[in-house]
Design a protein around this motif. Structure first.
Motif, mmCIF file in Angstrom:
data_model
loop_
_atom_site.group_PDB
_atom_site.id
_atom_site.type_symbol
_atom_site.label_atom_id
_atom_site.label_comp_id
_atom_site.label_asym_id
_atom_site.label_seq_id
_atom_site.Cartn_x
_atom_site.Cartn_y
_atom_site.Cartn_z
ATOM 1 N N ASP A 26 132.806 5.438 13.650
ATOM 2 C CA ASP A 26 132.202 4.123 13.425
ATOM 3 C C ASP A 26 132.631 3.131 14.501
ATOM 4 O OD1 ASP A 26 130.918 5.001 11.131
ATOM 5 O OD2 ASP A 26 132.499 4.296 9.789
ATOM 6 N N THR A 27 131.689 2.354 14.997
ATOM 7 C CA THR A 27 131.981 1.330 15.993
ATOM 8 C C THR A 27 133.037 0.379 15.444
ATOM 9 O OG1 THR A 27 129.730 1.483 16.837
ATOM 10 C CG2 THR A 27 130.966 -0.523 17.375
ATOM 11 N N GLY A 28 134.045 0.115 16.244
ATOM 12 C CA GLY A 28 135.129 -0.766 15.822
ATOM 13 C C GLY A 28 136.323 -0.021 15.252
ATOM 14 N N LEU B 177 138.893 -1.552 4.150
ATOM 15 C CA LEU B 177 137.844 -1.274 5.117
ATOM 16 C C LEU B 177 137.837 0.222 5.340
ATOM 17 C CD1 LEU B 177 135.790 -2.394 7.198
ATOM 18 C CD2 LEU B 177 137.698 -2.570 8.798
ATOM 19 N N ARG B 178 136.789 0.872 4.939
ATOM 20 C CA ARG B 178 136.703 2.327 5.071
ATOM 21 C C ARG B 178 135.801 2.668 6.239
ATOM 22 N NH1 ARG B 178 141.089 2.954 2.864
ATOM 23 N NH2 ARG B 178 141.222 2.561 0.653
#
Length: 144
Positions: A83-85, A77-78
């Motif tokens: 970025d949200t999260g 997961l990049r």
């Protein structure tokens, strides 16, 4: 009712590599190391027949859980820190410059050099982001 935070957790791609980082670079202590095979009747992840290696570490008084999915194998997961999260853990240090130099000499990847970012309730904050073997963002923070 929620009482407190129990632990922080990251999914990792290679447990042995991650353990080397979190124990040798950050002085974490392994508390437990187990392989779990989930079934349809008992599943926290809700991923059919997930097989996980789960390691709990004491990292300077905080409980950290590392999970490697042995099956199914996940994809990286990049995310960018904006970025949200996206999440990270910040570690308090007495001298950020010394800690930065020590970790950098050991091969730890940093996003920048330590930077003064302003204040936290009137206290000057100096911080820097660094990366674990999977590119998970971590942070060093010095309050001055």
């Amino acid at each position: 009712m929620i009482k407190n935070i129990h632990h922080f957790s990251f999914a990792v791609s290679d447990m042995d590599k991650s353990l080397g980082f979190y124990t040798e670079m950050l002085d974490g202590q392994v508390l437990s190391d187990a392989v779990i095979q989930e079934s349809d009747g008992h599943s926290v992840t809700r991923i059919p027949n997930a097989k996980l290696r789960i390691v709990f570490l004491d990292l300077h008084g905080s409980l950290i859980e590392l999970i490697q999915y042995l099956s199914p194998i996940g994809k990286p997961l990049r995310t960018r820190t904006c970025d949200t999260g996206s999440a990270h853990i910040a570690f308090a240090v007495d001298n950020i410059d010394v800690t930065y130099h020590d970790l950098r000499c050991k091969g730890v990847r940093f996003k920048s050099e330590p930077t003064t970012t302003g204040s936290d309730q009137g206290t000057i904050v100096k911080c820097v982001y660094f990366l674990d073997p999977d590119g998970i963002t971590l942070e060093l923070v010095e309050l001055g």
